[in-house]
Write a protein that holds these residues in place. Structure first.
Motif, PDB file in Angstrom:
ATOM      1  N   UNK A 274       0.842  -1.199   0.000  1.00  0.00           N
ATOM      2  CA  UNK A 274       0.000   0.000   0.000  1.00  0.00           C
ATOM      3  C   UNK A 274       0.880   1.253   0.000  1.00  0.00           C
ATOM      4  N   UNK A 275       1.983   1.192   0.729  1.00  0.00           N
ATOM      5  CA  UNK A 275       2.893   2.331   0.744  1.00  0.00           C
ATOM      6  C   UNK A 275       3.464   2.600  -0.644  1.00  0.00           C
ATOM      7  N   UNK A 276       3.784   1.525  -1.349  1.00  0.00           N
ATOM      8  CA  UNK A 276       4.277   1.679  -2.718  1.00  0.00           C
ATOM      9  C   UNK A 276       3.215   2.325  -3.591  1.00  0.00           C
TER      10      UNK A 276
ATOM     11  N   UNK B 253       0.619   4.216  -2.638  1.00  0.00           N
ATOM     12  CA  UNK B 253       0.354   5.608  -2.256  1.00  0.00           C
ATOM     13  C   UNK B 253       1.550   6.515  -2.549  1.00  0.00           C
ATOM     14  N   UNK B 254       2.732   5.930  -2.479  1.00  0.00           N
ATOM     15  CA  UNK B 254       3.918   6.759  -2.592  1.00  0.00           C
ATOM     16  C   UNK B 254       4.373   7.008  -4.008  1.00  0.00           C
ATOM     17  N   UNK B 255       3.997   6.116  -4.932  1.00  0.00           N
ATOM     18  CA  UNK B 255       4.619   6.269  -6.250  1.00  0.00           C
ATOM     19  C   UNK B 255       3.722   5.991  -7.441  1.00  0.00           C
ATOM     20  N   UNK B 256       2.423   5.728  -7.211  1.00  0.00           N
ATOM     21  CA  UNK B 256       1.580   5.432  -8.369  1.00  0.00           C
ATOM     22  C   UNK B 256       0.605   6.559  -8.677  1.00  0.00           C
TER      23      UNK B 256
ATOM     24  N   UNK C 225      -5.852   7.210  -1.514  1.00  0.00           N
ATOM     25  CA  UNK C 225      -5.274   8.544  -1.464  1.00  0.00           C
ATOM     26  C   UNK C 225      -5.763   9.441  -2.580  1.00  0.00           C
TER      27      UNK C 225
END
Lengths: 220, 220
Positions: free
Chosen positions: B128-130, B132-135, B176
């Motif tokens: 999920x961090x990936x 939210x952080x980069x997509x 997000x």
DNA sequence: CGACACCTTGAAGAGGTTCAAGAAATGTGG
DNA sequence: CCACATTTCTTGAACCTCTTCAAGGTGTCG
């Protein structure tokens, strides 16, 4: 480690750490795809953990410092799913996981401690999801700085001064921002007199203003 | 639960579940600040877990379905730090955590199983961090849909059709994004012939195109 | 049937990204 | 130890994606 243990229990826990490993700056403690065998407790130094995708993207999932535990991601499939890279010369304690499970069965306090560590990591990641999912750049950087000094302070370092072990790009990757945005936001904080920024040398001048910035998000 | 257990071990594990609880749509199984006592296994139905901040923001941290475990966040501080809300009428198994720890000490397979469940949650959150952080928006929604059908398919449902249990706003919070962006992105997928969208009724027409969209991020 | 919640779509605007150039530190080899 | 190469950081300007604000449509439930 938990307090209030009997001497025999403490002896058992001492057996957890089989070896120590020194990891040089820029090298990996473990990496994606590697077989999982052990958890690692940081004795000294600073790490980042990050995911790398097939298409070359990197996502930093966290920065770890002395006393924190790494490797929990490997338990599910006996494979590590991220990379742990030393941001400076470091030393870790190696704790074979089968031994952790073995001793956990005998020492209740250790069992519960392991559960707490994993739960704490889950809660920490919830916080990161909140950050990435709903905060603007300034809030993200403020949260990041506040979290860092708080953890450093708990280890006896200054409440107001810190040296970043990571680059702007690594901060950006963690916060879901580009390095230019991180740099600009640092400059803005500096212009506002909240922090003093000299490359990786940070001095927090107005911690209340930073905290306010995080909570004042209702204005948006 | 793991396979290959002796009858006595299975009996012990049966003792884990003390009661069942039915949770009506829209009500909470547990909520932020509540005392932690038990983990919950979903018997039927769909949940969301979400954080609520003092300033009224909500961040959905996940959607849970049959067979999945909830409540792991509560272990660290004996307090729940998020809300678990039923998205339809549901039933859960209540498993008191002290009993889980007790039986874990006797049944190695259960001990390891608990560790795996927690580790799996950590790895899921990394993903999920990936996201939210980069997509970008399209990638996020594609990942979301692919993940949902995959999990539903593993439970015997269709690979190509699904009914969303959550609103656009809840999807947006998780990814997000704002609900309007989610809606627009659904419309775009529909225009491109990748999915058919009738409010919460989704039919996936070209799953390969969705997968490509997630991996083709090197184009940006 | 009407009220309400939920979803869709448009147009304008903001925040962050991208591209580019230059400055400041750091490391390297002669 | 200095000169040069390299990495890292800062800053500006144009651009783009997503958000915000607004209006209208669609389905649901008492």
């Amino acid at each position: 480690m938990p307090a209030g243990l009997s001497p025999t229990e403490l002896n058992r826990i001492d057996e957890l750490v089989t070896t120590r490993r020194k990891i040089k700056q820029g090298t990996t403690l473990f990496s994606n795809g590697e077989k999982f065998t052990s958890l690692y407790a940081i004795r000294s130094g600073f790490f980042k953990t990050c995911l790398t995708t097939t298409d070359g993207r990197e996502q930093v999932t966290g920065f770890q410092m002395t006393g924190e535990i790494m490797g929990l991601d490997g338990i599910v499939n006996d494979l590590h799913t991220c990379n742990a890279i030393a941001l400076e010369d470091t030393e870790v304690c190696v704790m074979p996981f089968d031994r952790i499970e073995e001793i956990s069965r005998e020492v209740n306090a250790l069992q519960h401690h392991v559960h707490k560590i994993m739960s704490r990591e889950i809660v920490r990641e919830h916080g990161v999801m909140l950050l990435l999912g709903s905060m603007r750049a300034e809030e993200r950087l403020a949260v990041f700085l506040l979290n860092l000094v708080q953890r450093l302070h708990a280890r006896g370092f200054s409440k107001s001064q810190l040296i970043l072990r990571m680059s702007r790009e690594e901060i950006g990757s963690f916060l879901g921002l580009k390095l230019e945005t991180v740099s600009r936001t640092f400059s803005k904080f500096s212009d506002d007199g909240m922090v003093e920024v000299k490359r990786r040398n940070i001095r927090i001048l107005d911690i209340e203003a930073l905290k306010l910035m995080v909570n004042a998000s209702s204005c948006h």
